[in-house]
Design a protein around this motif. Structure first.
Motif, PDB file in Angstrom:
ATOM      1  N   ALA A  12       0.871  -1.175   0.000  1.00 41.04           N
ATOM      2  CA  ALA A  12       0.000   0.000   0.000  1.00 41.04           C
ATOM      3  C   ALA A  12       0.910   1.227   0.000  1.00 41.04           C
ATOM      4  O   ALA A  12       1.712   1.395   0.921  1.00 41.04           O
ATOM      5  N   ASN A  13       0.799   2.055  -1.020  1.00 41.25           N
ATOM      6  CA  ASN A  13       1.680   3.212  -1.172  1.00 41.25           C
ATOM      7  C   ASN A  13       0.879   4.482  -1.418  1.00 41.25           C
ATOM      8  O   ASN A  13      -0.248   4.436  -1.917  1.00 41.25           O
ATOM      9  N   ALA A  14       1.499   5.595  -1.113  1.00 45.32           N
ATOM     10  CA  ALA A  14       1.023   6.876  -1.619  1.00 45.32           C
ATOM     11  C   ALA A  14       1.735   7.123  -2.942  1.00 45.32           C
ATOM     12  O   ALA A  14       2.959   7.084  -3.008  1.00 45.32           O
ATOM     13  N   ASP A  15       0.972   7.359  -4.010  1.00 46.20           N
ATOM     14  CA  ASP A  15       1.551   7.640  -5.326  1.00 46.20           C
ATOM     15  C   ASP A  15       1.740   9.144  -5.476  1.00 46.20           C
ATOM     16  O   ASP A  15       0.774   9.913  -5.411  1.00 46.20           O
ATOM     17  N   LEU A  16       2.978   9.568  -5.690  1.00 39.80           N
ATOM     18  CA  LEU A  16       3.304  10.970  -5.939  1.00 39.80           C
ATOM     19  C   LEU A  16       3.577  11.109  -7.429  1.00 39.80           C
ATOM     20  O   LEU A  16       4.585  10.607  -7.932  1.00 39.80           O
ATOM     21  N   THR A  57     -13.960  -8.039  -0.850  1.00 38.97           N
ATOM     22  CA  THR A  57     -12.499  -7.967  -0.885  1.00 38.97           C
ATOM     23  C   THR A  57     -11.940  -7.502   0.442  1.00 38.97           C
ATOM     24  O   THR A  57     -12.536  -6.647   1.115  1.00 38.97           O
ATOM     25  N   THR A  58     -10.782  -8.050   0.813  1.00 37.30           N
ATOM     26  CA  THR A  58     -10.038  -7.525   1.952  1.00 37.30           C
ATOM     27  C   THR A  58      -8.559  -7.479   1.602  1.00 37.30           C
ATOM     28  O   THR A  58      -8.101  -8.201   0.705  1.00 37.30           O
ATOM     29  N   LEU A  59      -7.828  -6.605   2.289  1.00 39.54           N
ATOM     30  CA  LEU A  59      -6.411  -6.361   1.995  1.00 39.54           C
ATOM     31  C   LEU A  59      -5.584  -6.590   3.241  1.00 39.54           C
ATOM     32  O   LEU A  59      -5.881  -6.031   4.300  1.00 39.54           O
ATOM     33  N   LEU A  60      -4.530  -7.419   3.122  1.00 39.52           N
ATOM     34  CA  LEU A  60      -3.540  -7.581   4.180  1.00 39.52           C
ATOM     35  C   LEU A  60      -2.305  -6.801   3.767  1.00 39.52           C
ATOM     36  O   LEU A  60      -1.622  -7.149   2.800  1.00 39.52           O
ATOM     37  N   ALA A  61      -2.033  -5.698   4.477  1.00 36.95           N
ATOM     38  CA  ALA A  61      -0.921  -4.806   4.119  1.00 36.95           C
ATOM     39  C   ALA A  61      -0.533  -4.016   5.352  1.00 36.95           C
ATOM     40  O   ALA A  61      -1.231  -4.031   6.373  1.00 36.95           O
ATOM     41  N   ARG A  62       0.598  -3.301   5.268  1.00 34.20           N
ATOM     42  CA  ARG A  62       1.050  -2.441   6.357  1.00 34.20           C
ATOM     43  C   ARG A  62       1.200  -1.003   5.869  1.00 34.20           C
ATOM     44  O   ARG A  62       1.698  -0.755   4.778  1.00 34.20           O
ATOM     45  N   VAL A  63       0.771  -0.062   6.705  1.00 36.84           N
ATOM     46  CA  VAL A  63       0.967   1.359   6.452  1.00 36.84           C
ATOM     47  C   VAL A  63       1.554   1.997   7.707  1.00 36.84           C
ATOM     48  O   VAL A  63       1.545   1.402   8.791  1.00 36.84           O
ATOM     49  N   GLY A  64       2.066   3.219   7.572  1.00 35.49           N
ATOM     50  CA  GLY A  64       2.579   3.944   8.725  1.00 35.49           C
ATOM     51  C   GLY A  64       1.473   4.704   9.434  1.00 35.49           C
ATOM     52  O   GLY A  64       0.368   4.892   8.908  1.00 35.49           O
ATOM     53  N   THR A  84      -9.965  -4.949   7.639  1.00 34.55           N
ATOM     54  CA  THR A  84      -9.556  -5.718   8.814  1.00 34.55           C
ATOM     55  C   THR A  84      -8.065  -6.020   8.810  1.00 34.55           C
ATOM     56  O   THR A  84      -7.402  -5.987   9.850  1.00 34.55           O
ATOM     57  N   GLY A  85      -7.514  -6.326   7.636  1.00 32.12           N
ATOM     58  CA  GLY A  85      -6.111  -6.719   7.543  1.00 32.12           C
ATOM     59  C   GLY A  85      -5.151  -5.582   7.284  1.00 32.12           C
ATOM     60  O   GLY A  85      -3.960  -5.830   7.079  1.00 32.12           O
ATOM     61  N   LEU A  86      -5.618  -4.338   7.287  1.00 30.68           N
ATOM     62  CA  LEU A  86      -4.727  -3.203   7.044  1.00 30.68           C
ATOM     63  C   LEU A  86      -4.083  -2.804   8.364  1.00 30.68           C
ATOM     64  O   LEU A  86      -4.729  -2.227   9.243  1.00 30.68           O
ATOM     65  N   LEU A  87      -2.804  -3.126   8.517  1.00 34.16           N
ATOM     66  CA  LEU A  87      -2.091  -2.979   9.777  1.00 34.16           C
ATOM     67  C   LEU A  87      -1.341  -1.661   9.820  1.00 34.16           C
ATOM     68  O   LEU A  87      -0.681  -1.283   8.859  1.00 34.16           O
ATOM     69  N   ASN A 116       5.764  -1.236   3.950  1.00 33.85           N
ATOM     70  CA  ASN A 116       5.580  -2.481   3.200  1.00 33.85           C
ATOM     71  C   ASN A 116       6.660  -3.502   3.522  1.00 33.85           C
ATOM     72  O   ASN A 116       6.405  -4.709   3.519  1.00 33.85           O
ATOM     73  N   ALA A 117       7.876  -3.024   3.796  1.00 32.59           N
ATOM     74  CA  ALA A 117       8.990  -3.925   4.102  1.00 32.59           C
ATOM     75  C   ALA A 117       8.830  -4.567   5.473  1.00 32.59           C
ATOM     76  O   ALA A 117       9.576  -5.491   5.808  1.00 32.59           O
ATOM     77  N   ARG A 118       7.872  -4.091   6.268  1.00 31.73           N
ATOM     78  CA  ARG A 118       7.646  -4.636   7.617  1.00 31.73           C
ATOM     79  C   ARG A 118       6.489  -5.626   7.655  1.00 31.73           C
ATOM     80  O   ARG A 118       6.093  -6.076   8.729  1.00 31.73           O
ATOM     81  N   LEU A 119       5.898  -5.961   6.503  1.00 32.68           N
ATOM     82  CA  LEU A 119       4.870  -6.997   6.484  1.00 32.68           C
ATOM     83  C   LEU A 119       5.578  -8.350   6.528  1.00 32.68           C
ATOM     84  O   LEU A 119       6.330  -8.691   5.621  1.00 32.68           O
ATOM     85  N   THR A 120       5.354  -9.115   7.581  1.00 28.84           N
ATOM     86  CA  THR A 120       6.174 -10.285   7.872  1.00 28.84           C
ATOM     87  C   THR A 120       5.389 -11.592   7.749  1.00 28.84           C
ATOM     88  O   THR A 120       4.156 -11.596   7.740  1.00 28.84           O
ATOM     89  N   PRO A 121       6.113 -12.731   7.701  1.00 33.98           N
ATOM     90  CA  PRO A 121       5.430 -14.030   7.761  1.00 33.98           C
ATOM     91  C   PRO A 121       4.595 -14.183   9.032  1.00 33.98           C
ATOM     92  O   PRO A 121       3.560 -14.866   9.014  1.00 33.98           O
ATOM     93  N   GLU A 122       5.026 -13.552  10.117  1.00 29.35           N
ATOM     94  CA  GLU A 122       4.240 -13.606  11.351  1.00 29.35           C
ATOM     95  C   GLU A 122       2.898 -12.902  11.171  1.00 29.35           C
ATOM     96  O   GLU A 122       1.871 -13.356  11.715  1.00 29.35           O
ATOM     97  N   ASP A 123       2.875 -11.816  10.399  1.00 35.72           N
ATOM     98  CA  ASP A 123       1.604 -11.153  10.092  1.00 35.72           C
ATOM     99  C   ASP A 123       0.685 -12.090   9.318  1.00 35.72           C
ATOM    100  O   ASP A 123      -0.533 -12.104   9.532  1.00 35.72           O
TER     101      ASP A 123
END
Length: 323
Positions: A12-16, A57-64, A84-87, A116-123
Protein backbone atom coordinates in the motif's frame (compact mmCIF):
# COMPACT_ATOMS: atom_id res chain seq x y z
CA UNK A 1 -19.66 -20.03 1.23
CA UNK A 2 -16.51 -17.98 1.71
CA UNK A 3 -16.68 -14.58 3.39
CA UNK A 4 -14.38 -13.01 0.77
CA UNK A 5 -14.14 -13.48 -2.98
CA UNK A 6 -10.61 -12.09 -2.86
CA UNK A 7 -7.88 -11.53 -0.29
CA UNK A 8 -5.04 -9.36 -1.56
CA UNK A 9 -1.72 -9.58 0.28
CA UNK A 10 0.67 -6.86 -0.76
CA UNK A 11 1.76 -3.26 -0.78
CA UNK A 12 0.00 0.00 0.00
CA UNK A 13 1.68 3.21 -1.17
CA UNK A 14 1.02 6.88 -1.62
CA UNK A 15 1.55 7.64 -5.33
CA UNK A 16 3.30 10.97 -5.94
CA UNK A 17 2.65 11.72 -9.60
CA UNK A 18 4.10 14.32 -11.97
CA UNK A 19 3.14 14.57 -15.65
CA UNK A 20 5.90 15.49 -18.12
CA UNK A 21 6.15 15.92 -21.87
CA UNK A 22 9.04 13.47 -21.91
CA UNK A 23 10.55 11.42 -19.10
CA UNK A 24 14.09 12.58 -18.23
CA UNK A 25 17.17 10.74 -19.40
CA UNK A 26 20.14 10.18 -17.07
CA UNK A 27 21.43 13.53 -15.80
CA UNK A 28 18.56 15.46 -17.42
CA UNK A 29 16.15 17.82 -15.66
CA UNK A 30 12.66 18.43 -17.07
CA UNK A 31 9.73 20.53 -15.91
CA UNK A 32 6.49 18.83 -15.00
CA UNK A 33 2.97 19.41 -13.78
CA UNK A 34 1.86 20.15 -10.23
CA UNK A 35 2.43 17.22 -7.89
CA UNK A 36 -0.63 15.00 -7.42
CA UNK A 37 -0.93 12.53 -4.51
CA UNK A 38 -3.08 9.42 -4.92
CA UNK A 39 -3.65 6.13 -3.07
CA UNK A 40 -1.67 3.34 -4.71
CA UNK A 41 0.58 0.32 -4.22
CA UNK A 42 0.04 -2.89 -6.16
CA UNK A 43 -1.78 -4.63 -3.32
CA UNK A 44 -4.05 -1.71 -2.48
CA UNK A 45 -4.72 -1.11 -6.17
CA UNK A 46 -5.81 -4.68 -6.78
CA UNK A 47 -8.07 -4.69 -3.74
CA UNK A 48 -9.66 -1.36 -4.72
CA UNK A 49 -10.20 -2.47 -8.33
CA UNK A 50 -11.98 -5.66 -7.30
CA UNK A 51 -14.03 -3.98 -4.58
CA UNK A 52 -15.24 -1.22 -6.92
CA UNK A 53 -16.54 -3.87 -9.29
CA UNK A 54 -18.52 -5.49 -6.48
CA UNK A 55 -16.13 -8.10 -5.09
CA UNK A 56 -16.11 -8.97 -1.41
CA UNK A 57 -12.50 -7.97 -0.89
CA UNK A 58 -10.04 -7.53 1.95
CA UNK A 59 -6.41 -6.36 2.00
CA UNK A 60 -3.54 -7.58 4.18
CA UNK A 61 -0.92 -4.81 4.12
CA UNK A 62 1.05 -2.44 6.36
CA UNK A 63 0.97 1.36 6.45
CA UNK A 64 2.58 3.94 8.72
CA UNK A 65 0.87 5.99 11.40
CA UNK A 66 0.83 9.07 9.16
CA UNK A 67 -1.34 11.05 6.78
CA UNK A 68 -0.55 8.76 3.83
CA UNK A 69 -1.58 5.72 5.86
CA UNK A 70 -4.89 7.35 6.76
CA UNK A 71 -5.45 8.26 3.11
CA UNK A 72 -4.92 4.65 2.06
CA UNK A 73 -7.25 3.28 4.70
CA UNK A 74 -9.95 5.74 3.71
CA UNK A 75 -9.50 4.90 0.02
CA UNK A 76 -10.00 1.18 0.69
CA UNK A 77 -13.19 1.84 2.62
CA UNK A 78 -14.43 4.19 -0.11
CA UNK A 79 -13.85 1.47 -2.72
CA UNK A 80 -15.87 -0.97 -0.63
CA UNK A 81 -13.02 -3.17 0.64
CA UNK A 82 -12.81 -4.55 4.16
CA UNK A 83 -9.85 -3.08 6.09
CA UNK A 84 -9.56 -5.72 8.81
CA UNK A 85 -6.11 -6.72 7.54
CA UNK A 86 -4.73 -3.20 7.04
CA UNK A 87 -2.09 -2.98 9.78
CA UNK A 88 -0.77 0.33 11.10
CA UNK A 89 2.63 0.77 12.75
CA UNK A 90 4.86 3.54 14.03
CA UNK A 91 8.25 2.00 13.14
CA UNK A 92 8.20 3.06 9.47
CA UNK A 93 6.40 5.57 7.25
CA UNK A 94 3.84 4.55 4.68
CA UNK A 95 5.41 3.43 1.40
CA UNK A 96 5.71 5.99 -1.38
CA UNK A 97 5.86 5.60 -5.18
CA UNK A 98 7.46 8.39 -7.23
CA UNK A 99 5.79 8.33 -10.66
CA UNK A 100 6.42 10.29 -13.85
CA UNK A 101 3.87 10.01 -16.65
CA UNK A 102 4.77 11.18 -20.18
CA UNK A 103 2.60 12.60 -22.95
CA UNK A 104 1.93 9.10 -24.33
CA UNK A 105 0.58 7.92 -20.99
CA UNK A 106 3.58 5.69 -20.24
CA UNK A 107 5.11 5.83 -16.78
CA UNK A 108 8.31 5.30 -14.80
CA UNK A 109 8.06 4.39 -11.11
CA UNK A 110 10.47 4.34 -8.15
CA UNK A 111 9.12 2.83 -4.92
CA UNK A 112 10.28 3.58 -1.36
CA UNK A 113 8.93 0.55 0.51
CA UNK A 114 8.54 2.04 3.99
CA UNK A 115 6.01 0.04 6.03
CA UNK A 116 5.58 -2.48 3.20
CA UNK A 117 8.99 -3.93 4.10
CA UNK A 118 7.65 -4.64 7.62
CA UNK A 119 4.87 -7.00 6.48
CA UNK A 120 6.17 -10.28 7.87
CA UNK A 121 5.43 -14.03 7.76
CA UNK A 122 4.24 -13.61 11.35
CA UNK A 123 1.60 -11.15 10.09
CA UNK A 124 0.49 -13.84 7.65
CA UNK A 125 0.22 -16.40 10.45
CA UNK A 126 -1.81 -14.03 12.59
CA UNK A 127 -4.13 -13.33 9.65
CA UNK A 128 -4.79 -16.99 8.88
CA UNK A 129 -8.54 -16.46 9.38
CA UNK A 130 -8.56 -14.13 6.37
CA UNK A 131 -6.94 -16.82 4.22
CA UNK A 132 -9.44 -19.43 5.34
CA UNK A 133 -12.28 -17.00 4.53
CA UNK A 134 -11.10 -16.23 0.98
CA UNK A 135 -11.77 -18.05 -2.30
CA UNK A 136 -8.77 -16.46 -4.07
CA UNK A 137 -5.56 -14.93 -2.69
CA UNK A 138 -3.67 -12.45 -4.88
CA UNK A 139 0.03 -11.69 -4.34
CA UNK A 140 2.75 -9.41 -5.79
CA UNK A 141 6.42 -8.76 -4.94
CA UNK A 142 6.41 -5.26 -3.41
CA UNK A 143 6.58 -6.89 0.04
CA UNK A 144 9.36 -9.12 1.46
CA UNK A 145 9.90 -12.33 -0.48
CA UNK A 146 9.60 -14.50 2.63
CA UNK A 147 6.20 -12.96 3.31
CA UNK A 148 5.04 -13.75 -0.22
CA UNK A 149 6.19 -17.35 0.24
CA UNK A 150 4.39 -17.64 3.57
CA UNK A 151 1.22 -16.18 2.07
CA UNK A 152 1.33 -18.52 -0.94
CA UNK A 153 1.75 -21.60 1.25
CA UNK A 154 -0.90 -20.45 3.73
CA UNK A 155 -3.35 -19.81 0.91
CA UNK A 156 -2.74 -23.23 -0.61
CA UNK A 157 -3.11 -24.92 2.77
CA UNK A 158 -6.40 -23.07 3.26
CA UNK A 159 -7.74 -24.26 -0.08
CA UNK A 160 -7.64 -20.83 -1.72
CA UNK A 161 -6.62 -20.31 -5.34
CA UNK A 162 -3.36 -18.35 -5.67
CA UNK A 163 -2.91 -15.57 -8.24
CA UNK A 164 0.62 -14.16 -8.29
CA UNK A 165 2.04 -11.22 -10.23
CA UNK A 166 5.86 -11.25 -9.85
CA UNK A 167 6.27 -7.48 -9.94
CA UNK A 168 8.89 -6.19 -9.58
CA UNK A 169 10.22 -9.36 -11.26
CA UNK A 170 12.41 -11.67 -9.20
CA UNK A 171 13.12 -15.43 -9.10
CA UNK A 172 10.61 -17.50 -7.13
CA UNK A 173 11.11 -20.91 -5.53
CA UNK A 174 9.48 -23.89 -7.19
CA UNK A 175 7.24 -24.46 -4.17
CA UNK A 176 5.63 -21.04 -4.74
CA UNK A 177 5.36 -21.37 -8.52
CA UNK A 178 3.67 -24.75 -8.05
CA UNK A 179 0.63 -23.16 -6.38
CA UNK A 180 0.22 -20.24 -8.83
CA UNK A 181 -3.00 -20.54 -10.82
CA UNK A 182 -2.26 -18.32 -12.67
CA UNK A 183 1.14 -16.68 -12.68
CA UNK A 184 0.38 -13.24 -14.19
CA UNK A 185 3.20 -11.43 -16.01
CA UNK A 186 3.49 -8.56 -18.45
CA UNK A 187 5.97 -8.65 -21.34
CA UNK A 188 8.78 -7.09 -19.30
CA UNK A 189 8.26 -9.44 -16.36
CA UNK A 190 8.10 -12.52 -18.59
CA UNK A 191 11.41 -11.68 -20.22
CA UNK A 192 13.08 -10.86 -16.92
CA UNK A 193 12.03 -14.15 -15.34
CA UNK A 194 13.25 -16.13 -18.34
CA UNK A 195 16.53 -14.22 -18.54
CA UNK A 196 17.32 -14.83 -14.86
CA UNK A 197 19.12 -18.15 -14.36
CA UNK A 198 18.70 -18.08 -10.58
CA UNK A 199 15.81 -20.53 -10.56
CA UNK A 200 17.59 -23.72 -9.60
CA UNK A 201 18.66 -24.88 -13.06
CA UNK A 202 21.91 -26.78 -12.89
CA UNK A 203 23.44 -25.26 -16.02
CA UNK A 204 22.45 -21.69 -15.08
CA UNK A 205 21.73 -20.79 -18.72
CA UNK A 206 19.31 -18.09 -19.75
CA UNK A 207 16.23 -19.51 -21.50
CA UNK A 208 16.56 -18.81 -25.24
CA UNK A 209 12.79 -18.29 -25.45
CA UNK A 210 13.14 -15.00 -23.56
CA UNK A 211 13.61 -13.31 -26.93
CA UNK A 212 10.75 -15.18 -28.63
CA UNK A 213 7.00 -14.69 -28.93
CA UNK A 214 4.54 -14.47 -26.01
CA UNK A 215 3.44 -18.05 -26.69
CA UNK A 216 7.04 -19.15 -26.18
CA UNK A 217 7.36 -17.13 -22.97
CA UNK A 218 4.22 -18.77 -21.61
CA UNK A 219 5.42 -22.26 -22.57
CA UNK A 220 8.78 -21.68 -20.90
CA UNK A 221 7.18 -20.27 -17.75
CA UNK A 222 4.79 -23.23 -17.51
CA UNK A 223 7.80 -25.52 -17.49
CA UNK A 224 8.88 -23.85 -14.24
CA UNK A 225 5.85 -25.18 -12.41
CA UNK A 226 2.82 -22.84 -12.27
CA UNK A 227 -0.57 -24.39 -12.98
CA UNK A 228 -1.37 -21.70 -15.53
CA UNK A 229 0.19 -18.55 -16.98
CA UNK A 230 -1.36 -15.28 -18.14
CA UNK A 231 0.78 -12.84 -20.15
CA UNK A 232 -0.64 -9.33 -20.42
CA UNK A 233 0.18 -7.62 -23.71
CA UNK A 234 -0.92 -4.02 -23.24
CA UNK A 235 -3.06 -2.78 -26.12
CA UNK A 236 -2.97 -6.28 -27.66
CA UNK A 237 -4.83 -7.85 -24.73
CA UNK A 238 -3.54 -10.97 -23.02
CA UNK A 239 -2.49 -14.56 -23.59
CA UNK A 240 -3.70 -17.53 -21.51
CA UNK A 241 -1.66 -20.73 -21.27
CA UNK A 242 -2.33 -24.00 -19.45
CA UNK A 243 -0.37 -27.28 -19.61
CA UNK A 244 -1.34 -29.52 -22.49
CA UNK A 245 -3.45 -26.93 -24.32
CA UNK A 246 -2.79 -24.38 -27.04
CA UNK A 247 -2.36 -20.83 -25.77
CA UNK A 248 -5.38 -18.56 -26.19
CA UNK A 249 -5.12 -14.90 -27.23
CA UNK A 250 -7.69 -12.55 -25.68
CA UNK A 251 -7.87 -9.24 -27.61
CA UNK A 252 -8.26 -5.85 -25.98
CA UNK A 253 -10.82 -3.25 -27.03
CA UNK A 254 -9.40 -0.21 -28.79
CA UNK A 255 -9.16 2.78 -26.44
CA UNK A 256 -7.20 6.02 -26.20
CA UNK A 257 -4.64 5.68 -23.39
CA UNK A 258 -4.33 8.61 -21.00
CA UNK A 259 -2.30 7.00 -18.19
CA UNK A 260 -1.19 3.38 -17.82
CA UNK A 261 -0.43 3.70 -14.08
CA UNK A 262 -2.15 0.89 -12.17
CA UNK A 263 -3.78 -0.67 -15.24
CA UNK A 264 -2.03 -4.00 -14.64
CA UNK A 265 -3.29 -3.98 -11.06
CA UNK A 266 -6.84 -3.31 -12.27
CA UNK A 267 -6.46 -6.32 -14.58
CA UNK A 268 -5.15 -8.60 -11.84
CA UNK A 269 -7.71 -7.48 -9.25
CA UNK A 270 -10.56 -8.08 -11.69
CA UNK A 271 -9.07 -11.43 -12.71
CA UNK A 272 -8.85 -12.60 -9.10
CA UNK A 273 -12.44 -11.60 -8.43
CA UNK A 274 -13.85 -13.37 -11.47
CA UNK A 275 -11.91 -16.52 -10.63
CA UNK A 276 -13.34 -16.25 -7.12
CA UNK A 277 -16.81 -16.12 -8.63
CA UNK A 278 -16.15 -19.36 -10.46
CA UNK A 279 -15.36 -18.12 -14.00
CA UNK A 280 -13.05 -20.21 -16.15
CA UNK A 281 -9.61 -18.74 -16.70
CA UNK A 282 -10.19 -17.54 -20.29
CA UNK A 283 -13.52 -15.92 -19.38
CA UNK A 284 -11.96 -14.27 -16.33
CA UNK A 285 -9.11 -12.92 -18.48
CA UNK A 286 -11.58 -11.63 -21.06
CA UNK A 287 -13.35 -9.66 -18.33
CA UNK A 288 -10.07 -8.45 -16.80
CA UNK A 289 -8.72 -7.21 -20.15
CA UNK A 290 -11.69 -4.88 -20.45
CA UNK A 291 -11.23 -3.61 -16.91
CA UNK A 292 -7.57 -2.86 -17.66
CA UNK A 293 -8.56 -1.11 -20.89
CA UNK A 294 -11.04 1.07 -19.03
CA UNK A 295 -8.37 2.02 -16.47
CA UNK A 296 -5.96 3.47 -19.05
CA UNK A 297 -8.60 5.94 -20.25
CA UNK A 298 -8.35 7.91 -16.98
CA UNK A 299 -5.48 9.47 -15.04
CA UNK A 300 -4.20 7.90 -11.84
CA UNK A 301 -4.38 4.40 -10.45
CA UNK A 302 -7.31 3.74 -8.11
CA UNK A 303 -9.15 6.85 -9.33
CA UNK A 304 -9.21 5.34 -12.83
CA UNK A 305 -10.95 2.11 -11.80
CA UNK A 306 -14.58 1.64 -12.80
CA UNK A 307 -17.55 0.92 -10.59
CA UNK A 308 -19.86 -1.91 -11.60
CA UNK A 309 -22.41 0.24 -13.44
CA UNK A 310 -19.96 2.31 -15.47
CA UNK A 311 -17.98 -0.80 -16.37
CA UNK A 312 -21.16 -2.53 -17.55
CA UNK A 313 -21.84 0.44 -19.85
CA UNK A 314 -18.23 0.43 -21.11
CA UNK A 315 -18.37 -3.32 -21.70
CA UNK A 316 -21.60 -2.93 -23.65
CA UNK A 317 -19.94 -0.34 -25.86
CA UNK A 318 -17.07 -2.78 -26.42
CA UNK A 319 -19.56 -5.34 -27.68
CA UNK A 320 -20.90 -2.74 -30.13
CA UNK A 321 -17.40 -1.68 -31.18
CA UNK A 322 -17.98 1.87 -29.94
CA UNK A 323 -14.95 2.35 -27.66
Amino acid sequence: MHEYDLLVVGSANADLVVHVDQRPAAGETVLGSDLAIHPGGKGANQAAAAARLGARTTLLARVGNDAYGRMLSQAQRAAGADTTGLLEGEDAPTGVALITVDAAGDNSIVVSSGANARLTPEDVTEARRLFEAATVVSLQLEIPRETVEAAAHTAAASGARVVLNPSPPAPLPGSVLAVCDPLVVNEHEARRLLEDPADGRVDGRVDDRATGRPEEWAEALLERGPRSVVVTLGAEGALVATPGSAAVRVPSPSVTAVDTTGAGDAFTGALGWRLGRGDGLVDAVRYAVRVGSFAVTRAGAQESYPGAEEFEKFSGNCEKGAT
